[in-house]
Write an enzyme that holds these catalytic residues in place. Structure first.
Site, mmCIF file in Angstrom:
data_model
loop_
_atom_site.group_PDB
_atom_site.id
_atom_site.type_symbol
_atom_site.label_atom_id
_atom_site.label_comp_id
_atom_site.label_asym_id
_atom_site.label_seq_id
_atom_site.Cartn_x
_atom_site.Cartn_y
_atom_site.Cartn_z
ATOM 1 N N GLU A 59 24.323 89.401 31.841
ATOM 2 C CA GLU A 59 24.326 87.936 31.881
ATOM 3 C C GLU A 59 24.794 87.433 33.239
ATOM 4 O O GLU A 59 24.272 86.446 33.763
ATOM 5 C CB GLU A 59 25.198 87.375 30.755
ATOM 6 N N TYR A 142 27.326 78.999 28.606
ATOM 7 C CA TYR A 142 26.155 79.797 28.263
ATOM 8 C C TYR A 142 26.525 81.274 28.120
ATOM 9 O O TYR A 142 26.183 81.928 27.125
ATOM 10 C CB TYR A 142 25.048 79.646 29.310
ATOM 11 N N ASP A 160 19.408 78.278 27.465
ATOM 12 C CA ASP A 160 19.158 78.463 28.889
ATOM 13 C C ASP A 160 17.975 77.588 29.303
ATOM 14 O O ASP A 160 17.473 76.768 28.521
ATOM 15 C CB ASP A 160 18.930 79.938 29.229
ATOM 16 N N CYS A 215 5.520 79.780 27.165
ATOM 17 C CA CYS A 215 5.733 78.351 27.444
ATOM 18 C C CYS A 215 6.376 78.192 28.817
ATOM 19 O O CYS A 215 7.455 77.641 28.967
ATOM 20 C CB CYS A 215 6.603 77.731 26.349
ATOM 21 N N CYS A 225 0.646 80.557 21.850
ATOM 22 C CA CYS A 225 1.978 80.170 21.384
ATOM 23 C C CYS A 225 2.053 80.201 19.866
ATOM 24 O O CYS A 225 1.198 79.628 19.185
ATOM 25 C CB CYS A 225 2.322 78.771 21.887
ATOM 26 N N CYS A 231 3.836 71.956 17.761
ATOM 27 C CA CYS A 231 4.312 71.467 19.060
ATOM 28 C C CYS A 231 4.013 69.978 19.237
ATOM 29 O O CYS A 231 2.847 69.555 19.252
ATOM 30 C CB CYS A 231 3.662 72.270 20.188
#
Length: 314
Positions: A59, A142, A160, A215, A225, A231
């Site tokens: 991370e 985060y 994120d 995306c 997708c 969507c």
């Protein structure tokens, strides 16, 4: 992400998301998780048995650095320092030297400091509590939530850039996300998050993956997708986003960031002090070079040596 004052719009948005939780979670999380289980990239931190320390290191490294550059560095790092205690036992200069060209080398200093704190406060075990993680150097909201969710399977919304883009399109009906808002973003993700811990962890990873490979910001592959039928952006005819935008980062070439990188490369190249004359050769503009060097000193990445020149922090 830093905490921010909650505007009235954020409160209304959070209420709307929470009231629609059952519908949104079912229509978005379920197909995303099914897609993720079939299409997830084979990344080290997703493999069974990957350590909490490895998750934390990954991370740190993934902040502002592409996955393909992180993987070989992460693997070398964990061979050399398989535990926080192993890293804490070495001087911070070695962490900065091993960080090499990943960029933003303050992350290496912060990771080393966090390793020392984990060793001293937690007996070398990565804490699983978000507040305990937030108390470590260099760990923001985060990263703390990502470690708690991905390493320990706790149910936390993890947001994120990729997550924010998918939510902006699928739920908000806009082509790009608004500038980050901790309160709004976490409330939006909480509204989508399945109640089951395992499904919640999969969805946190899955929606990030969807934003990274399908995306995408510039060329979304909407026909591929798994939530295209749900969507809101697609249903609205893909309207162009006209809201506030994040500031665009200045070009790297010729910037102070480039000069800082050249100075850091010079410092990493040797274990002795680098002389002023050697530093003068890395960049012709003396004023810019001195400004970059002064910034590195303030950040603790360059340390004036007792008899002249500069070294990495020891």
């Amino acid at each position: 992400m830093n905490s921010a004052t909650t505007p009235a719009g954020d409160t209304r948005a959070a209420a709307e998301h929470n009231s629609d939780h059952a519908v949104r979670s079912d229509t978005i999380a379920r197909p995303v998780n099914a897609w993720f289980h079939q299409n997830a990239r084979d990344l080290p931190w997703r493999r069974s048995g990957f350590s909490a320390w490895g998750t934390l290191v990954s991370e740190f490294m993934l902040q502002q650095t592409p996955v393909n550059r992180v993987i070989p560095m992460l693997e070398r790092w964990l061979i050399r320092w398989p535990t926080p205690a192993a890293l804490a036992a070495e001087p911070p200069s070695e962490a900065v030297r091993a960080w090499a060209t990943l960029g933003y080398p303050r992350r290496a200093l912060w990771l080393h400091a966090a390793a020392v704190e984990i060793t001293e406060r937690h007996g070398g075990t990565i804490p699983d509590d978000v507040d305990a993680l937030l108390a470590l150097t260099g760990i923001g909201d985060y990263t703390a939530r990502a470690v708690a969710a991905f390493a320990y399977g706790h149910r936390h919304p993890v947001v994120d850039t990729n997550t924010r883009r998918v939510m902006a399109r699928a739920v908000g009906g806009q082509g790009e996300p608004s500038p980050p808002s901790r309160t709004r973003d976490l409330a939006a993700m909480e509204a989508l998050l399945p109640d089951d811990r395992g499904e919640a962890a999969a969805f946190n990873a899955g929606i990030m993956e969807l934003g990274a490979v399908v995306c995408t910001a510039k060329s979304p592959r909407c026909d591929a997708c798994p939530i295209r039928n749900a969507c809101a952006w697609r249903r609205a005819g893909y309207p162009v986003y006209d809201g506030p935008r994040k500031a665009v980062q200045k070009k790297y070439e010729g910037s102070d960031r480039q000069v800082r990188g050249l100075i850091m490369a010079e410092l990493r190249s040797t274990h002795r002090p680098v002389t002023d004359a050697e530093l003068a050769s890395v960049w012709p503009d003396a004023a810019q070079r001195d400004r970059a060097l002064a910034g590195l000193v303030v950040d603790g990445l360059a340390v004036p040596a007792a008899h002249g020149g500069y070294t990495l922090p020891t």
